[in-house]
Motif scaffolding. Structure first.
Motif: not given
Length: 363
Positions: A18-45
């Motif tokens: 059971a541990m192996r199965r749960v840990q294998a799921d973590a290996n398959r889906s360990a991370d998620t995307h980090l998207h950038v929200l479009d804001l005006p460049d001059e804001w600097g944020v």
């Protein structure tokens, strides 16, 4: 007296698998995307959206469910044939049903009858059984009763969320965010903004920031009727409102054991209509189809960004896409449902339009 040996080779072999199965799921889906929200460049944020909707079960709660199952397995509470029970308003239960099916144990979700039909269908699709109560405050005792009655294990996300996740690292969400920001213009964010359901995510992030000695501040947004903000303000760990949140997945009728007030720098009240207006606005602007908790997060983020602009500060702000909007077609994206709730989105939509046009915030 002879030594008492409760170990069983068959039981340990089942737990190991059971541990192996749960840990294998973590290996398959360990991370998620980090998207950038479009804001005006001059804001600097820069605003970043950590997209937790891409987990196999479609929400941030996939991380929590995995941690709770690993914790239960490692503690010897979940074994072959154990009925696993949870009190959940939806997304946690979807993820937990997935892990229960993965290791081959029965799963029962105790939830308010008002839970969205989309989430109920997802739980049942994963093989879970839904057990309904009429009042949201009754889920705790009912889940405990069902677990005791079946000789099963009550996962109890509201107690164990803050301890089941390793807040020092091990690819927790805080470590993931900081790693993904490493090559960005402002790799150490000014703020991270999240909501609280169990309180586990804010506890993990807040502890990690202190552990790493980072100056980043943590803001927690809170919807109407939730006990978290008034309890945090009053310093009362027993504060209750008795009111279920309309924004599923965040806000609770009581201060939950996993909510750690001392790691939070700011709490921001967000009207439900504001959060709903914001998810609709996000979809129009970016095409991203997200749930109400994401809109609540972003409403808090936009207020913080406007504050940074007023003060002439540059930097980055990070928040979460908690789940996808397909679970809320019959609520947050349904005009009839919004009207039936007595919510007026128009003033909040005007605030959003003004913010993106000028950087000023009237929220």
């Amino acid at each position: 007296m002879e030594p008492v040996d409760r170990s069983c080779a068959r039981t340990r072999a089942w737990t190991d698998e059971a541990m192996r199965r749960v840990q294998a799921d973590a290996n398959r889906s360990a991370d998620t995307h980090l998207h950038v929200l479009d804001l005006p460049d001059e804001w600097g944020v820069q605003v970043y959206l950590k997209d937790e909707s891409v987990h196999p079960t479609g929400s941030l709660k996939h991380r929590l469910a995995r941690s709770l199952f690993l914790y239960g397995l490692a503690s010897g509470w979940i074994t072959d044939g154990t009925t696993v029970v949870e009190a959940s308003s939806g997304s946690t239960a979807v993820s937990e049903a997935y892990f229960a099916r993965l290791i081959g144990v029965p799963f029962v979700a105790v939830m308010p009858r008002t839970t969205s039909p989309e989430k109920v269908a997802l739980i049942e699709r994963e093989g879970g059984r839904c057990h309904f109560v009429e009042h949201g405050g009754a889920v705790y005792a009912e889940a405990e009763r069902l677990a005791a009655e079946s000789g099963g294990h009550y996962l109890d996300q509201f107690t164990y969320a803050e301890r089941a996740t390793d807040w020092r690292g091990n690819n927790n969400i805080a470590e993931s965010i900081l790693s993904q920001l490493a090559e960005e213009p402002h790799p150490v964010p000014e703020w991270i903004v999240v909501g609280a359901g169990t309180g586990g995510t804010s506890a993990t992030i807040g502890r990690y920031l202190r552990y790493r000695r980072l100056p980043t501040r943590l803001a927690v947004v809170d919807p109407e009727g939730s006990a978290f903000l008034p309890g945090w303000t009053a310093g009362d760990p027993a504060f209750e409102t008795g009111t279920a949140s309309r924004i599923e997945g965040i806000g609770r009728p009581r201060m939950e054991p996993s909510f750690v007030p001392s790691v939070i720098d700011r709490m921001i009240p967000v009207p439900d209509a504001a959060g709903i207006a914001t998810v609709r606005h996000l979809r129009e602007r970016t095409g991203r189809f997200t749930g109400g908790s994401t809109g609540t997060n972003l409403w808090g983020v936009y207020g913080i960004v406007a504050e940074m602009l007023r003060e002439g500060r540059r930097g980055s702000v990070v928040t979460l896409i908690c789940d996808g909007g397909e679970r809320y077609r019959h609520s947050y994206y349904d005009d009839d449902w919004v009207a039936a709730q007595g919510l007026d989105l128009a003033p909040y939509r005007a605030t959003l339009d003004e913010f993106f046009a000028t950087g000023r915030w009237a929220g």
